[in-house]
Design an enzyme around this catalytic site. Sequence first.
Site, PDB file in Angstrom:
ATOM      1  N   ARG A  71       0.849  -1.205   0.000  1.00 16.86           N
ATOM      2  CA  ARG A  71       0.000   0.000   0.000  1.00 16.86           C
ATOM      3  C   ARG A  71       0.883   1.254   0.000  1.00 16.86           C
ATOM      4  O   ARG A  71       0.565   2.251  -0.632  1.00 16.86           O
ATOM      5  CB  ARG A  71      -0.957   0.008   1.194  1.00 16.86           C
ATOM      6  CG  ARG A  71      -1.685   1.324   1.369  1.00 16.86           C
ATOM      7  CD  ARG A  71      -3.038   1.233   2.075  1.00 16.86           C
ATOM      8  NE  ARG A  71      -3.074   0.344   3.201  1.00 16.86           N
ATOM      9  CZ  ARG A  71      -2.502   0.571   4.408  1.00 16.86           C
ATOM     10  NH1 ARG A  71      -1.851   1.694   4.637  1.00 16.86           N
ATOM     11  NH2 ARG A  71      -2.603  -0.316   5.371  1.00 16.86           N
ATOM     12  N   LYS A 104      -6.464   6.442 -20.230  1.00 18.26           N
ATOM     13  CA  LYS A 104      -6.615   6.965 -21.585  1.00 18.26           C
ATOM     14  C   LYS A 104      -5.318   6.787 -22.385  1.00 18.26           C
ATOM     15  O   LYS A 104      -4.917   5.675 -22.630  1.00 18.26           O
ATOM     16  CB  LYS A 104      -7.077   8.425 -21.509  1.00 18.26           C
ATOM     17  CG  LYS A 104      -8.199   8.670 -20.475  1.00 18.26           C
ATOM     18  CD  LYS A 104      -9.511   8.002 -20.832  1.00 18.26           C
ATOM     19  CE  LYS A 104     -10.541   8.047 -19.707  1.00 18.26           C
ATOM     20  NZ  LYS A 104     -10.900   9.350 -19.207  1.00 18.26           N
ATOM     21  N   ASP A 155      -5.382  19.095 -15.528  1.00 14.01           N
ATOM     22  CA  ASP A 155      -5.676  17.734 -15.974  1.00 14.01           C
ATOM     23  C   ASP A 155      -5.173  17.634 -17.417  1.00 14.01           C
ATOM     24  O   ASP A 155      -5.738  18.241 -18.322  1.00 14.01           O
ATOM     25  CB  ASP A 155      -7.185  17.479 -15.874  1.00 14.01           C
ATOM     26  CG  ASP A 155      -7.568  16.058 -16.291  1.00 14.01           C
ATOM     27  OD1 ASP A 155      -6.857  15.462 -17.124  1.00 14.01           O
ATOM     28  OD2 ASP A 155      -8.607  15.565 -15.813  1.00 14.01           O
ATOM     29  N   TYR A 209     -14.221  17.204 -17.467  1.00 12.00           N
ATOM     30  CA  TYR A 209     -14.702  15.830 -17.494  1.00 12.00           C
ATOM     31  C   TYR A 209     -15.869  15.709 -16.494  1.00 12.00           C
ATOM     32  O   TYR A 209     -15.750  16.177 -15.347  1.00 12.00           O
ATOM     33  CB  TYR A 209     -13.546  14.896 -17.110  1.00 12.00           C
ATOM     34  CG  TYR A 209     -13.977  13.474 -16.898  1.00 12.00           C
ATOM     35  CD1 TYR A 209     -14.455  12.722 -17.969  1.00 12.00           C
ATOM     36  CD2 TYR A 209     -13.935  12.882 -15.647  1.00 12.00           C
ATOM     37  CE1 TYR A 209     -14.876  11.424 -17.786  1.00 12.00           C
ATOM     38  CE2 TYR A 209     -14.338  11.583 -15.458  1.00 12.00           C
ATOM     39  CZ  TYR A 209     -14.813  10.846 -16.523  1.00 12.00           C
ATOM     40  OH  TYR A 209     -15.230   9.570 -16.330  1.00 12.00           O
TER      41      TYR A 209
HETATM   42  C1  LIG Z   1     -11.496   9.851 -18.021  1.00  8.36           C
HETATM   43  C2  LIG Z   1     -11.073  11.132 -17.448  1.00  8.36           C
HETATM   44  C3  LIG Z   1     -10.888  11.294 -16.082  1.00  8.36           C
HETATM   45  C4  LIG Z   1     -11.212  10.200 -15.084  1.00  8.36           C
HETATM   46  O1  LIG Z   1     -10.344   9.115 -15.223  1.00  8.36           O
HETATM   47  P1  LIG Z   1     -10.753   7.586 -14.875  1.00  8.36           P
HETATM   48  O2  LIG Z   1      -9.504   6.853 -15.136  1.00  8.36           O
HETATM   49  O3  LIG Z   1     -11.885   7.228 -15.773  1.00  8.36           O
HETATM   50  O4  LIG Z   1     -11.177   7.577 -13.453  1.00  8.36           O
HETATM   51  C5  LIG Z   1     -10.436  12.520 -15.618  1.00  8.36           C
HETATM   52  N1  LIG Z   1     -10.170  13.535 -16.476  1.00  8.36           N
HETATM   53  C6  LIG Z   1     -10.345  13.413 -17.795  1.00  8.36           C
HETATM   54  C7  LIG Z   1     -10.033  14.568 -18.689  1.00  8.36           C
HETATM   55  C8  LIG Z   1     -10.793  12.218 -18.337  1.00  8.36           C
HETATM   56  O5  LIG Z   1     -10.978  12.107 -19.661  1.00  8.36           O
END
Ligand SMILES: *Cc1c(COP(=O)(O)O)cnc(C)c1O
Length: 383
Positions: free
Chosen positions: A50, A198, A173, A102
């Site tokens: 962890r 992604k 982000d 998002y």
């Molecule tokens: C998909 C996404 C998230 C969240 O990520 P997860 O891995 O699905 O929890 C956050 N920010 C953006 C811009 C995203 O496309």
Amino acid sequence: MERGINTRCLHLEEAEGKTENYGAISFPIYQTATYAHPGVGMSTGYDYSRLQNPTREHLEKVLAGLEGGIDAFALSTGMAAITLLMELFKPGDHFIVEADLYGGSIRLFDNVCKKNNYEFTYLDCSRDDIEAAIQENTKAVYIETPTNPMMNVSDISAIAKIAEKHNLLLIVDNTFLSPYFQNPLKLGADIVIHSGTKFLGGHNDTSAGFIVTNREEIKERLRFLIKTTGAGLSPFDSWLILRGIKTLGIRMERSQENAVRIADWLKRQSIVKKVYYPGLPEHPGHEVIKKQARGFGSMITFNVDTKEHALQILERVKMIKFAESLGGVETLITYPTTQTHADVPEEVRLKNGITSATLRLSAGIEDIEDLLAELSDVFQSLV
Ligand SMILES: *Cc1c(COP(=O)(O)O)cnc(C)c1O
């Protein structure tokens, strides 16, 4: 001299010259929850997974290197990363937040964070006056650029200057462009967030999330928080993301090439009313993205003429899949209104420009002729 980004996707300089892994080219998966101590008061450097695991640590170092941070934190999903990030703050803190985020981030802020007495002001950070929204209790500015899904582009270094002047953290982000195309920390941001699900993973097969920082005190605090809250990425998933990152550059280049062709094709279709792709010269953020990033990415949002046509497109695609998510090798198309942004209140959605005729496409790496052939078939079949 810093090595090129494709090299850094493959090789971690500080791990070179070590022989303990039998010379394995692929970094091993340390599938262990705990570690034997060499003696009382002694540690191998790892005590319990962890806290830290060698595979996760290797991935964190690779990502910190790609973003130009001093450390990175690998979490189980992008949302786990944003949730951990929000633990850095205290009740009563105020945040200036991009309105077109998002949908899951908006859901987290509005439905979970507010119980901690956090306050949020939503702005179009590509246009609105950020300085005017700063309050005495403002602690951070949180943006995406380009935004999900409307592809608004904000000027990272301009916002970083405002944040610095008022002693605010700038959090970016960076999911949509990945470190291959954009490095917010180098433009003045303090913290970068990724959904590793992604582009970093890139194969639509693993969930992951990251926080990267170049601030020593934030790094210390996050090390404490990740060990205490426990959403660190598993060894196997860490290995899958490491493997994905090895081809980040060639995937980003190829999917961008496809996106440019698809955006151009969409623009010429009579039922398409608007194409939002920052690589198009007429996109309002085109000059800013050219200044701060090395590419435009492979995400395209577009509006068709009617909701019926939008729904028919989703139902008729075959090779292209109607699915959430983005940034993988397979081309996906989704419907923000009912999928990724379903929990965003309708009036906010409409204000951001997300209508019932808005579709979002993530270009994959298929042969462009096959993608355009499928889109042509689908569009020709519309009634
Ligand atoms: C998909 C996404 C998230 C969240 O990520 P997860 O891995 O699905 O929890 C956050 N920010 C953006 C811009 C995203 O496309």
